[in-house]
Design an enzyme around this catalytic site. Structure first.
Site, mmCIF file in Angstrom:
data_model
loop_
_atom_site.group_PDB
_atom_site.id
_atom_site.type_symbol
_atom_site.label_atom_id
_atom_site.label_comp_id
_atom_site.label_asym_id
_atom_site.label_seq_id
_atom_site.Cartn_x
_atom_site.Cartn_y
_atom_site.Cartn_z
ATOM 1 N N ALA A 94 0.574 -1.116 0.041
ATOM 2 C CA ALA A 94 0.200 -0.006 -0.021
ATOM 3 C C ALA A 94 0.987 0.989 -0.503
ATOM 4 C CB ALA A 94 -1.071 -0.121 1.079
ATOM 5 N N TYR A 95 1.922 1.649 0.742
ATOM 6 C CA TYR A 95 2.684 2.369 0.995
ATOM 7 C C TYR A 95 3.767 2.456 -0.226
ATOM 8 C CZ TYR A 95 6.850 5.193 2.909
ATOM 9 O OH TYR A 95 7.655 6.059 2.648
ATOM 10 N N LEU A 96 3.941 2.225 -0.671
ATOM 11 C CA LEU A 96 5.408 1.696 -1.939
ATOM 12 C C LEU A 96 4.398 1.767 -2.707
ATOM 13 C CD1 LEU A 96 7.140 -1.044 -1.243
ATOM 14 C CD2 LEU A 96 7.825 0.904 -0.945
#
Length: 226
Positions: A94-96
């Site tokens: 999700a973050y990347l």
């Protein structure tokens, strides 16, 4: 609140009213989450939240200031992304993905707006000792991290030199390894993923990989040598 479109629009109006010019913009606000994909199949909101703050918020703020920068024929935008884009670190899908989105926007926009005097830089930030990593401190314990002051120096370099990307040497090396040894890099990442313990709250009661402690120790030793 950068996730509130009305608040962002109001910020742009107030800044342009109170100041004669905006030369530079640093998009640094962000949120992270560490959770395996298989633990996220019923948590689409995790992806929506990270995209809201890490991508759509800086996108809206940048878009709000671009007409002003084009009129003055000068502007520089720094998007603080992450070294994780060079390693495809497991458990950070999700973050990347959100950081990849804002970095790619900057790359494309930088090519389109270069003749207008507007440039973009992506700072691929390594692990920094901030409150954002305290939530999963057990996963990071013992792994070298950059001080906030040193991280700020990277941003200043981006503002002064205005390169397209600011990399750390270790990040560039890992990215090169991924390119020249794709299968080995992918298998190595998967092995590390299977050996490292989960930190998601819903996984705490589940059996952890038996080699997780050993793997964490090896990882810490390796990072200290980099």
């Amino acid at each position: 609140d950068l996730t509130d479109p009305a608040a962002v629009d109001d910020l742009v109006k107030r800044v342009l009213t109170d100041h004669p010019a905006v030369d530079m913009l640093v998009n640094n606000a962000g949120r992270s989450i560490r959770r395996s994909v298989h633990l996220s199949v019923d948590r689409l909101h995790d992806y929506e939240r990270t995209m809201a703050l890490n991508y759509f918020a800086p996108l809206r703020l940048t878009m709000g200031l671009l007409p002003h920068m084009r009129e003055r024929r000068y502007g520089h935008v720094v998007n603080v992304t992450t070294m994780g884009l060079q390693t495809d670190t497991p458990r950070f899908s999700a973050y990347l993905a959100s950081k990849a989105a804002i970095e790619e926007f900057g790359r494309v926009a930088g090519r389109e707006l270069l003749s207008d005097g507007i440039t973009f830089t992506s700072v691929r930030m390594p692990l920094v000792r901030t409150p954002m990593i305290e939530v999963v401190s057990n996963a990071y314990r013992g792994i070298p991290s950059m001080s906030p002051t040193a991280a700020a120096d990277l941003v200043v370099r981006a503002l002064v030199e205005r390169p397209e990307v600011v990399n750390r040497p270790v990040g560039a090396g890992l990215e090169l390894l991924r390119l020249v040894a794709q299968r080995s890099s992918r298998r190595g990442a998967n092995l590390a993923y299977r050996m490292m313990a989960e930190t998601a709250p819903e996984a705490q009661s589940r059996p952890q990989p038996p080699l997780a402690t050993i793997a964490a120790t090896i990882a810490r030793m390796a990072w200290r040598r980099l």
